[in-house]
Design a protein around this motif. Structure first.
Motif, mmCIF file in Angstrom:
data_model
loop_
_atom_site.group_PDB
_atom_site.id
_atom_site.type_symbol
_atom_site.label_atom_id
_atom_site.label_comp_id
_atom_site.label_asym_id
_atom_site.label_seq_id
_atom_site.Cartn_x
_atom_site.Cartn_y
_atom_site.Cartn_z
ATOM 1 N N LYS A 1 36.014 42.154 29.219
ATOM 2 C CA LYS A 1 37.185 41.985 30.062
ATOM 3 C C LYS A 1 38.484 42.163 29.284
ATOM 4 O O LYS A 1 39.546 42.372 29.888
ATOM 5 C CB LYS A 1 37.143 40.604 30.734
ATOM 6 C CG LYS A 1 35.948 40.386 31.670
ATOM 7 C CD LYS A 1 35.989 41.340 32.842
ATOM 8 C CE LYS A 1 34.878 41.077 33.844
ATOM 9 N NZ LYS A 1 35.097 39.852 34.620
ATOM 10 N N TYR B 1 41.757 44.436 30.641
ATOM 11 C CA TYR B 1 43.180 44.089 30.563
ATOM 12 C C TYR B 1 43.992 45.286 30.058
ATOM 13 O O TYR B 1 45.000 45.656 30.651
ATOM 14 C CB TYR B 1 43.349 42.895 29.637
ATOM 15 C CG TYR B 1 44.777 42.448 29.439
ATOM 16 C CD1 TYR B 1 45.329 41.447 30.243
ATOM 17 C CD2 TYR B 1 45.577 42.997 28.444
ATOM 18 C CE1 TYR B 1 46.633 41.028 30.056
ATOM 19 C CE2 TYR B 1 46.884 42.583 28.249
ATOM 20 C CZ TYR B 1 47.405 41.595 29.064
ATOM 21 O OH TYR B 1 48.708 41.187 28.874
ATOM 22 N N GLN C 1 37.833 36.067 33.686
ATOM 23 C CA GLN C 1 36.802 36.023 34.714
ATOM 24 C C GLN C 1 37.274 36.619 36.036
ATOM 25 O O GLN C 1 36.460 37.013 36.874
ATOM 26 C CB GLN C 1 36.347 34.573 34.929
ATOM 27 C CG GLN C 1 35.706 33.945 33.697
ATOM 28 C CD GLN C 1 34.546 34.766 33.160
ATOM 29 O OE1 GLN C 1 33.674 35.180 33.930
ATOM 30 N NE2 GLN C 1 34.526 35.014 31.858
ATOM 31 N N LYS C 2 38.594 36.699 36.233
ATOM 32 C CA LYS C 2 39.135 37.244 37.469
ATOM 33 C C LYS C 2 39.353 38.755 37.389
ATOM 34 O O LYS C 2 39.687 39.384 38.389
ATOM 35 C CB LYS C 2 40.449 36.539 37.820
ATOM 36 C CG LYS C 2 40.271 35.067 38.179
ATOM 37 C CD LYS C 2 41.603 34.433 38.561
ATOM 38 C CE LYS C 2 41.415 32.964 38.931
ATOM 39 N NZ LYS C 2 42.718 32.323 39.279
ATOM 40 N N ARG C 3 39.193 39.321 36.210
ATOM 41 C CA ARG C 3 39.339 40.770 36.067
ATOM 42 C C ARG C 3 38.059 41.470 36.533
ATOM 43 O O ARG C 3 36.962 40.971 36.292
ATOM 44 C CB ARG C 3 39.617 41.138 34.603
ATOM 45 C CG ARG C 3 40.876 40.516 34.039
ATOM 46 C CD ARG C 3 40.986 40.732 32.529
ATOM 47 N NE ARG C 3 41.909 39.768 31.931
ATOM 48 C CZ ARG C 3 41.916 39.435 30.644
ATOM 49 N NH1 ARG C 3 41.049 40.019 29.804
ATOM 50 N NH2 ARG C 3 42.766 38.537 30.193
ATOM 51 N N PRO C 4 38.176 42.625 37.165
ATOM 52 C CA PRO C 4 36.965 43.347 37.584
ATOM 53 C C PRO C 4 36.231 43.932 36.381
ATOM 54 O O PRO C 4 36.809 44.101 35.304
ATOM 55 C CB PRO C 4 37.521 44.462 38.485
ATOM 56 C CG PRO C 4 38.917 44.692 37.982
ATOM 57 C CD PRO C 4 39.416 43.343 37.525
ATOM 58 N N GLN D 1 45.010 42.865 39.065
ATOM 59 C CA GLN D 1 43.701 42.256 38.813
ATOM 60 C C GLN D 1 43.241 42.510 37.378
ATOM 61 O O GLN D 1 42.661 41.628 36.741
ATOM 62 C CB GLN D 1 42.679 42.799 39.802
ATOM 63 C CG GLN D 1 42.926 42.352 41.232
ATOM 64 C CD GLN D 1 42.068 43.091 42.234
ATOM 65 O OE1 GLN D 1 41.536 44.166 41.961
ATOM 66 N NE2 GLN D 1 41.928 42.522 43.436
ATOM 67 N N ASP E 1 43.272 35.308 33.385
ATOM 68 C CA ASP E 1 41.920 34.752 33.359
ATOM 69 C C ASP E 1 40.918 35.904 33.310
ATOM 70 O O ASP E 1 40.763 36.649 34.282
ATOM 71 C CB ASP E 1 41.686 33.907 34.611
ATOM 72 C CG ASP E 1 40.314 33.253 34.621
ATOM 73 O OD1 ASP E 1 39.487 33.548 33.730
ATOM 74 O OD2 ASP E 1 40.047 32.450 35.534
ATOM 75 N N ASP F 1 45.084 40.241 34.790
ATOM 76 C CA ASP F 1 45.075 38.801 35.078
ATOM 77 C C ASP F 1 44.833 38.017 33.796
ATOM 78 O O ASP F 1 44.041 38.422 32.940
ATOM 79 C CB ASP F 1 43.979 38.484 36.105
ATOM 80 C CG ASP F 1 44.133 37.103 36.713
ATOM 81 O OD1 ASP F 1 43.945 36.096 35.985
ATOM 82 O OD2 ASP F 1 44.447 37.019 37.911
#
Length: 288
Positions: free
Chosen positions: A153, A157, A245-248, A238, A243, A241
């Motif tokens: 992730k 980002y 865990q909230k990223r695709p 997204q 966090d 983000d």
């Protein structure tokens, strides 16, 4: 050296990475008694994403980086990074200077100097970065800036910032008096202004000198980007983000890029995009 060698062998042959020819134990052009190995890759001839976008801004008529090429670029990067992740590799330094263009103007990801293997077994070490390792803070995930555990992730980002740069044509920017202040702002969740994605004129008013864009170029680029699909605003938000865990995931990103009309740039030649995608046995599933 041996981790980079292993990564180069794994990624070589995929269209999104330079072909790896081998290595030489001696430094080219320098006589030395110590071993200084050099990795040898395919030459990628058409410059970096950064140089091409700056050139596109200066010569916005007749640019090579059309919306069709941008759509191919976005898909190609997502597919290549997803391939890295399936092989348990995180790049961790995705930025415009590390994206090259080959003879067909297709994207190629380079520079594995910061890449790490994910901790898939006890023999693979996960190493946290310290601030001195960070070469492009705005493209670097906050968990890396704050020396926390990274994973796939973290590359997602960085991809959000690449999308921002590709679509807007300007480098993302956050005002901060010092590098440490910039780190803290990013860690605390501050992000660049997304209005540039659908209002390029407003953004260039904030960058009149640094990017060398005169009033004529501003007007041309304002017209060029004013109808950018809003789906990209959501995807960028997204991806970056705070966090992880909230990223695709990149699998999710690819699926959306292939199937969502609001992630299709204007005036894209879908036939040309599908010609590129056949390298990966897939096609875009949106009617032109």
């Amino acid at each position: 050296f041996f981790k980079r060698l292993k990564m180069s062998i794994i990624l070589s042959g995929h269209p999104g990475f330079p072909f790896f020819y081998g290595f030489n134990l001696n430094h080219f052009g320098k006589k030395t008694k110590s071993i200084n190995p050099t990795l040898i890759y395919q030459l990628i001839p058409n410059g970096t994403l950064y140089n091409q976008l700056i050139q596109s801004n200066q010569f916005s008529q007749n640019t090579l980086l059309t919306n069709t090429k941008k759509q191919i670029l976005i898909l190609g990067l997502a597919i290549a990074i997803n391939y890295m992740h399936h092989n348990h590799i995180c790049h961790l330094d995705l930025k415009p200077d590390n994206i090259l263009f080959d003879q067909q103007f297709y994207p190629v990801i380079c520079d594995l100097g910061s890449a790490r293997f994910l901790n898939v077994n006890e023999n693979d070490e996960v190493i946290n970065f310290v601030s001195s390792d960070v070469s492009a803070p705005l493209y670097t995930a906050p968990e890396i800036l704050s020396m926390q555990k990274f994973d796939e992730k973290s590359d997602v980002y960085s991809f959000g910032y690449l999308l921002y740069f590709i679509i807007s044509g300007v480098q993302p920017k956050i005002e901060a008096p010092t590098l440490n202040d910039l780190y803290q702002k990013l860690i605390n969740g501050e992000r660049p202004d997304l209005s540039c994605i659908y209002n390029i004129q407003e953004t260039f008013d904030n960058y009149p000198i640094e990017f060398g864009v005169d009033q004529l170029h501003k007007s041309l680029l304002s017209l060029k980007h004013k109808d950018t699909p809003r789906g990209f605003v959501q995807l960028i938000s997204q991806c970056w983000d705070g966090d992880p865990q909230k990223r695709p995931t990149f699998s999710e990103i690819i699926n959306r890029l292939l199937n969502q009309r609001d992630l299709l740039l204007n005036n894209v030649d879908i036939k040309a995009v599908n010609e590129y995608l056949r390298n990966f046995d897939t096609i875009i599933n949106i009617a032109g």
